[in-house]
Design a protein around this motif. Structure first.
Motif, mmCIF file in Angstrom:
data_model
loop_
_atom_site.group_PDB
_atom_site.id
_atom_site.type_symbol
_atom_site.label_atom_id
_atom_site.label_comp_id
_atom_site.label_asym_id
_atom_site.label_seq_id
_atom_site.Cartn_x
_atom_site.Cartn_y
_atom_site.Cartn_z
ATOM 1 N N VAL A 63 -6.299 5.069 -3.201
ATOM 2 C CA VAL A 63 -6.093 3.395 -3.556
ATOM 3 C C VAL A 63 -6.541 2.115 -1.461
ATOM 4 C CG1 VAL A 63 -3.418 1.773 -2.761
ATOM 5 C CG2 VAL A 63 -3.881 3.933 -4.090
ATOM 6 N N PRO A 64 -7.315 1.477 -1.874
ATOM 7 C CA PRO A 64 -7.619 0.538 -0.789
ATOM 8 C C PRO A 64 -6.767 0.026 0.131
ATOM 9 C CG PRO A 64 -8.478 -0.134 -3.313
ATOM 10 C CD PRO A 64 -7.484 0.924 -2.997
ATOM 11 N N PRO B 56 1.565 20.830 10.927
ATOM 12 C CA PRO B 56 0.329 21.365 10.170
ATOM 13 C C PRO B 56 -0.530 20.446 9.020
ATOM 14 C CG PRO B 56 2.239 23.268 10.101
ATOM 15 C CD PRO B 56 2.423 22.054 10.101
ATOM 16 N N SER B 57 0.350 19.448 8.905
ATOM 17 C CA SER B 57 -0.437 18.276 7.595
ATOM 18 C C SER B 57 -1.217 17.135 8.538
ATOM 19 C CB SER B 57 1.039 18.136 6.614
ATOM 20 O OG SER B 57 1.466 19.606 5.709
ATOM 21 N N GLU B 58 -1.330 17.355 9.428
ATOM 22 C CA GLU B 58 -1.314 16.300 10.607
ATOM 23 C C GLU B 58 -2.577 15.648 9.443
ATOM 24 O OE1 GLU B 58 -3.294 14.407 14.798
ATOM 25 O OE2 GLU B 58 -2.132 16.479 14.370
ATOM 26 N N ARG B 59 -3.780 16.810 9.438
ATOM 27 C CA ARG B 59 -4.721 16.332 9.025
ATOM 28 C C ARG B 59 -5.194 15.897 7.386
ATOM 29 N NH1 ARG B 59 -10.376 19.245 12.046
ATOM 30 N NH2 ARG B 59 -11.101 17.329 11.737
ATOM 31 N N ARG B 60 -4.236 16.601 7.376
ATOM 32 C CA ARG B 60 -4.688 17.151 5.499
ATOM 33 C C ARG B 60 -3.758 15.922 4.959
ATOM 34 N NH1 ARG B 60 -0.638 18.201 2.544
ATOM 35 N NH2 ARG B 60 0.416 18.807 3.858
ATOM 36 N N VAL B 61 -2.574 15.410 5.656
ATOM 37 C CA VAL B 61 -2.163 13.804 5.417
ATOM 38 C C VAL B 61 -2.745 12.643 5.735
ATOM 39 C CG1 VAL B 61 0.111 12.346 5.378
ATOM 40 C CG2 VAL B 61 0.167 15.135 4.804
ATOM 41 N N TRP B 62 -3.012 12.834 6.638
ATOM 42 C CA TRP B 62 -4.230 11.752 7.137
ATOM 43 C C TRP B 62 -5.618 11.418 6.273
ATOM 44 C CZ3 TRP B 62 -3.989 8.189 11.226
ATOM 45 C CH2 TRP B 62 -5.275 6.778 11.364
ATOM 46 N N ASP B 63 -5.576 12.362 6.119
ATOM 47 C CA ASP B 63 -7.301 12.380 5.040
ATOM 48 C C ASP B 63 -6.645 11.835 3.474
ATOM 49 O OD1 ASP B 63 -9.220 13.218 6.718
ATOM 50 O OD2 ASP B 63 -9.403 15.358 5.819
ATOM 51 N N TRP B 64 -5.480 12.129 3.022
ATOM 52 C CA TRP B 64 -5.340 12.142 1.621
ATOM 53 C C TRP B 64 -4.545 10.624 1.486
ATOM 54 C CZ3 TRP B 64 -5.114 13.343 -3.249
ATOM 55 C CH2 TRP B 64 -4.577 12.651 -3.748
ATOM 56 N N LEU B 65 -4.270 10.416 2.607
ATOM 57 C CA LEU B 65 -3.950 8.344 2.362
ATOM 58 C C LEU B 65 -5.531 7.775 3.462
ATOM 59 C CD1 LEU B 65 -0.593 8.708 5.433
ATOM 60 C CD2 LEU B 65 -0.919 8.764 2.683
ATOM 61 N N THR B 66 -6.532 7.872 3.977
ATOM 62 C CA THR B 66 -7.512 7.413 4.183
ATOM 63 C C THR B 66 -8.461 8.014 3.257
ATOM 64 O OG1 THR B 66 -8.000 8.948 6.123
ATOM 65 C CG2 THR B 66 -7.030 6.939 6.650
ATOM 66 N N LEU B 67 -8.325 8.197 2.986
ATOM 67 C CA LEU B 67 -9.744 9.460 2.056
ATOM 68 C C LEU B 67 -9.671 9.508 0.785
ATOM 69 C CD1 LEU B 67 -11.513 11.464 4.490
ATOM 70 C CD2 LEU B 67 -12.576 9.373 3.209
ATOM 71 N N HIS B 68 -8.974 10.190 -0.013
ATOM 72 C CA HIS B 68 -8.446 11.069 -1.311
ATOM 73 C C HIS B 68 -7.101 10.033 -2.063
ATOM 74 C CE1 HIS B 68 -11.337 13.509 0.795
ATOM 75 N NE2 HIS B 68 -10.255 14.164 1.199
ATOM 76 N N CYS B 69 -6.840 9.393 -1.921
ATOM 77 C CA CYS B 69 -5.644 8.535 -2.590
ATOM 78 C C CYS B 69 -5.680 7.756 -3.696
ATOM 79 C CB CYS B 69 -4.436 8.302 -1.829
ATOM 80 S SG CYS B 69 -4.794 6.999 -0.757
ATOM 81 N N TRP C 44 1.008 -1.023 -0.125
ATOM 82 C CA TRP C 44 -0.123 -0.244 0.265
ATOM 83 C C TRP C 44 0.730 1.209 -0.003
ATOM 84 C CZ3 TRP C 44 -0.395 3.554 3.663
ATOM 85 C CH2 TRP C 44 -1.803 4.812 3.985
ATOM 86 N N LEU C 45 1.983 1.328 0.567
ATOM 87 C CA LEU C 45 2.621 2.609 0.846
ATOM 88 C C LEU C 45 3.956 2.450 -0.126
ATOM 89 C CD1 LEU C 45 4.452 2.260 4.785
ATOM 90 C CD2 LEU C 45 2.966 3.913 3.614
ATOM 91 N N ASN C 46 3.943 1.460 -0.876
ATOM 92 C CA ASN C 46 5.121 2.043 -2.176
ATOM 93 C C ASN C 46 3.570 2.706 -3.895
ATOM 94 O OD1 ASN C 46 7.534 1.138 -2.624
ATOM 95 N ND2 ASN C 46 6.835 -0.676 -1.963
ATOM 96 N N ALA C 47 2.482 2.114 -3.478
ATOM 97 C CA ALA C 47 1.337 2.367 -4.225
ATOM 98 C C ALA C 47 1.224 3.863 -4.109
ATOM 99 C CB ALA C 47 0.468 1.253 -4.188
ATOM 100 N N ASN D 85 4.384 2.013 -9.818
ATOM 101 C CA ASN D 85 3.489 2.308 -10.637
ATOM 102 C C ASN D 85 2.894 2.875 -8.707
ATOM 103 O OD1 ASN D 85 2.946 1.771 -13.078
ATOM 104 N ND2 ASN D 85 2.254 -0.228 -12.627
ATOM 105 N N PHE D 86 2.842 4.185 -9.161
ATOM 106 C CA PHE D 86 2.130 4.943 -6.986
ATOM 107 C C PHE D 86 0.897 6.043 -8.436
ATOM 108 C CE2 PHE D 86 6.348 6.447 -9.312
ATOM 109 C CZ PHE D 86 5.897 7.943 -8.431
ATOM 110 N N VAL D 87 0.240 6.390 -6.956
ATOM 111 C CA VAL D 87 -0.361 7.870 -7.474
ATOM 112 C C VAL D 87 0.048 8.829 -7.843
ATOM 113 C CG1 VAL D 87 -2.570 9.411 -6.074
ATOM 114 C CG2 VAL D 87 -2.000 7.271 -5.067
ATOM 115 N N GLY D 88 -0.254 9.788 -9.002
ATOM 116 C CA GLY D 88 0.534 10.678 -9.099
ATOM 117 C C GLY D 88 1.887 10.473 -10.559
ATOM 118 N N ARG D 89 2.111 9.470 -10.529
ATOM 119 C CA ARG D 89 2.781 8.830 -11.617
ATOM 120 C C ARG D 89 3.017 9.194 -13.047
ATOM 121 N NH1 ARG D 89 4.500 4.517 -15.585
ATOM 122 N NH2 ARG D 89 6.441 3.822 -15.247
ATOM 123 N N ASP D 90 1.961 8.857 -13.585
ATOM 124 C CA ASP D 90 1.524 9.354 -15.298
ATOM 125 C C ASP D 90 1.224 10.704 -14.567
ATOM 126 O OD1 ASP D 90 1.234 6.803 -15.712
ATOM 127 O OD2 ASP D 90 -1.232 6.662 -15.563
#
Length: 798
Positions: free
Chosen positions: A560-561, A545-558, A497-500, A697-702
């Motif tokens: 990747v299940p 300052p990124s705590e909630r933003r990065v948490w949301d990115w990983l758990t909600l928005h990126c 998951w982290l690699n993705a 392959n990872f999010v944003g690679r393309d």
């Protein structure tokens, strides 16, 4: 009412209209704006309508620039009048510090490619003959000629019509009564006229934004503050005047003046007695509401205004407007994804919606459609506030922010209310050593170990920071770096998951890596240090300052299940001490029975240690550029850990260092910081290609692979004495604008002032001589080929 739409925008003020307009222009036309009354009926209609390029900062300034440009052309597009008055603006300076401030603003305006000039008192008098420059003691002023004021109702109506012309819809006199997210991920928006199912919701609710957010389970830190302006009787001095006076801002009367037809409009911030209203929620039937004037509050400032403009003492006041303005705790808008929710967006908490609405609408539309805005949105992201930003915090901080609206924003200034929300276990030790603290994500972080005077130039803090840097470079020093966000990521699916989701490849057990997180546009969503503590266990560290933003990115928005992955937020549980300097290994080895030799604990490795009975995770890395260990320990034991290290360091001359010293040290190593690693830059822009593994392959690679840099990062060494940049300054090659400064500090070890800047391709070759605008002076600077301190990392690897 239609049953489905791609986007529902709630709120028909300038912010909501700005979002709708730009969604439609980006071809998302299946959008509906719902307003409970008439368009502009909240705060928009009674605004003073000021729009100015006289703004420091790249992102917010770009929004202001865009609003000026849009308002000039939108009448031709929509045939709706906005009454654009391009009279320009002035901000007067009556002290040397004022002059420094307005010169710094000019530097930022020039960095965006816009026009601004410093004028003398005589020119101020010519442009605004009502203003008594001699009595005021005016030394000069900043003038931006290409801005002015508009009819606020007209701007909102024009953007709404522009959206309707492209197929978007506007529904008036229809209140939203609930919003619910369905199992499908879609949103059900319940209104007085029916229900709409939508993919995206945008809360642009103005006064009601907090109540609307509560329907979705949000607690938005927004407070409504009252603000006055008065309109005088007719001013005969305007008769025969061949130009309109510029909008004139003056801290002495804590406000602004502009022409209003044949009268003068005077805006005032009664900062000695700011008034918050509707703390329990704005009534739903409130539409065009104004409040009784607070004459006791505004009279002192009116008197100061009349002192500056004595001709007005002969004029009566024919109109007083006392209306609400929404404020957030830091005065910046809430623009972006709502914390903890998918496809629920915020465009609210705007104090100057007329100037912000178009640029905010464009940025949010880009974010929703493309995955990121073209400008950095870090300062506006709603997730900058943690769960600690409750109603009491929102009111206290909004009230304080109101008092600062016309005050000089010194770079050292810290807010005074609601402090000490998060403190590390070592806070008592750093306090006893005389630390001055700054806020970072709710934490109290040591800034330096002395008092820090306010000022635009070097202060007495300069020598203290130099001493802290020397301790790190020559001996050993200790810092409390607890103000980071820390996540534990575990499970059999964790590595995959982290690699993705990360651009870099995950390290083997016992090693660490630095990685970028990219969005689908290929720009930087975040950055992190990741330590692999076991075959299925990872420790993830990112900025406070990124705590909630990065948490949301990983758990909600990126996208990747998280199959077979468990993620735990350990931010408050764990504190961090950094032991850095040539003697760091000797000090650490005296405090533990574990092997911390270079063989056992190599550079970029991690290991579990026990130091004086305290279990911790040691990461051998640091932003200082020296042999260093980050010691991540239970926060309740951090004070004891500090005591142990401090005592062991006494024979080696141990000292404490803060974030100001760390900034100096990191610039000497040309390490990128949060100002560089933002969503308006790609890995190529910041020359971080080594942290992106293109063979996976990872999010944003393309998006990353097709993106071409427009400006790239470089490190500049400035010439001369007292040449420290403050960030945001323009960089020139001859007379051509080639970039702007994002980070700056004096390099105390190398004895040179340094600046990180984004530069156009032809200006970034090593050895190129450039000029940086600093407080009204052009300072020569040279592009450096590499980090000026330990470019080969020999000291880090010692």
């Amino acid at each position: 009412m239609q049953s489905h739409a791609r986007v529902v925008v709630i709120g028909g003020g300038n912010m909501g209209a700005g979002v709708l307009y730009h969604l439609a222009h980006m071809r998302w036309t299946d959008c509906v704006l719902i307003e409970k009354a008439e368009l502009t009926s909240g705060a928009t209609w009674h605004a003073a309508g000021l729009v100015s390029r006289m703004i420091g900062g790249q992102a917010l300034g770009t929004m202001h620039d865009y609003a000026v440009d849009l308002y000039k052309r939108i009448e031709a597009e929509t045939e709706v009048g906005v009454s654009w008055h391009g009279c320009g603006s002035l901000r007067v300076a009556t002290s040397p510090e004022h002059m420094d401030w307005i010169n710094h603003i000019r530097d930022a305006v020039l960095a965006r490619g816009q026009a601004a000039e410093i004028i003398d008192a005589a020119e101020v008098a010519r442009l605004n003959p009502l203003y008594d420059v001699k009595a005021a003691g005016v030394l000069g002023a900043i003038r931006t000629t290409d801005d002015g004021h508009v009819d606020p109702s007209g701007t909102c109506q024009a953007m709404a019509k522009g959206a309707r012309q492209l197929g978007a819809k506007v529904i008036r006199n229809c209140r939203v009564t609930n919003t619910r997210q369905l199992a499908s991920g879609e949103w059900e928006v319940v209104t007085e006229q029916g229900t709409i199912i939508t993919e995206h919701v945008v809360n642009a609710g103005g006064y009601h934004a907090r109540q609307l957010g509560a329907m979705a389970g949000l607690d938005l830190p927004i407070t409504t503050m009252l603000h006055h302006y008065v309109v005088t009787d007719a001013v005969p001095e305007f008769d025969g005047m061949e130009h309109e006076i510029p909008v004139t801002r003056d801290d002495y009367f804590c406000g602004y003046v502009r022409r209003e037809q044949g009268s003068v409009l005077i805006g005032l911030y009664d900062k000695q007695d700011p008034q918050a209203v509707w703390l329990e929620g704005c009534p739903w039937d409130s539409c065009n509401e104004l409040f009784d004037p607070n004459w006791d509050g505004i009279t002192p400032w009116l008197e100061n205004c009349f002192e500056r403009m004595p001709a007005l003492t002969q004029r009566g006041i024919k109109r007083v407007v006392n209306g609400g303005i929404t404020y957030t705790p830091d005065g910046a808008m809430m623009l972006g994804p709502a914390p903890g929710l998918r496809n629920y967006w915020l465009a609210c908490g705007a104090t100057v919606g007329i100037a912000w609405g178009p640029g905010a609408g464009r940025a949010l539309a880009q974010w929703m459609i493309d995955g990121s805005a073209e400008i950095s949105t870090r300062a506006f992201d709603p997730r900058r506030f943690g769960f600690w930003a409750d109603a009491d915090y929102a009111k206290s901080r909004a009230t304080e922010d109101y008092t600062l609206r016309q005050a000089m924003p010194y770079p050292q200034h810290q807010r005074e209310s609601c402090r000490g929300i998060k403190t590390s276990g070592a806070h008592g030790r750093t306090t006893a050593l005389g630390a001055t603290f700054e806020e970072a994500g709710g934490w109290e972080r040591p800034r330096l170990y002395a008092q820090e005077p306010l000022g635009w130039r070097r202060t007495s803090a300069f020598d203290q920071v130099a001493a802290e840097c020397r301790a790190v470079r020559q001996h050993v020093s200790l810092a409390d770096l607890s103000a980071f966000a820390k996540f534990r990521i575990d499970g059999p699916g964790a590595e995959g998951w982290l690699n993705a989701v990360c651009a870099n490849r995950m390290p083997p057990v016992g090693r660490t890596c630095l990685t970028l997180l990219l969005n689908r546009k290929g720009t930087i969503e975040g950055e992190a240090t990741i330590a692999r503590t076991g075959p299925e266990s990872f420790y993830f560290v990112t900025g406070a300052p990124s705590e909630r933003r990065v948490w949301d990115w990983l758990t909600l928005h990126c996208g990747v299940p998280m199959d077979a992955v468990t993620m735990t937020n350990a931010t408050d549980e764990i504190g961090i001490l950094c032991l850095a300097g040539p003697k760091a290994r000797e000090v650490l080895s005296d405090c533990t029975a574990d092997d911390v030799s270079d063989t056992a604990l190599r550079w970029l490795s991690c290991a579990a240690l026990t130091v004086s009975g305290v279990p911790l995770l040691a990461l051998r890395l640091s932003f200082t550029g020296e042999l260093a260990y980050e010691l991540h320990a239970p926060n309740e034991h951090l004070g004891a850990l500090w005591d142990t290290l401090w005592e062991a360091g006494q024979p080696h001359g141990i000292a404490a260092f803060g974030s100001k010293a760390l900034d100096s040290l990191r610039l000497e190593k040309f390490y990128r910081g949060g100002h560089e690693l933002a969503n308006d830059a790609s890995h190529k822009d910041v020359a971080q290609e080594r942290f992106a593994a293109t063979d996976k392959n990872f999010v944003g690679r393309d998006g990353m692979l097709v993106r071409r840099p427009r400006k790239r990062i470089a490190l500049l060494a400035l010439e001369g004495e007292e040449t420290d940049a403050l960030t945001g300054e323009a960089v020139f090659q001859a007379d051509k604008l080639v970039g702007s400064v994002t980070s700056a500090a004096y390099g105390h070890t190398i004895g040179r002032s340094l600046a990180i800047a984004f530069l156009t391709e032809g200006a970034r070759e090593p050895g190129t001589v450039l000029e940086v605008n600093i407080l009204g002076r052009r300072i020569k600077a040279k592009v450096l080929p590499d980090a000026p301190w330990d470019a080969k990392n020999e000291r880090l690897k010692a």
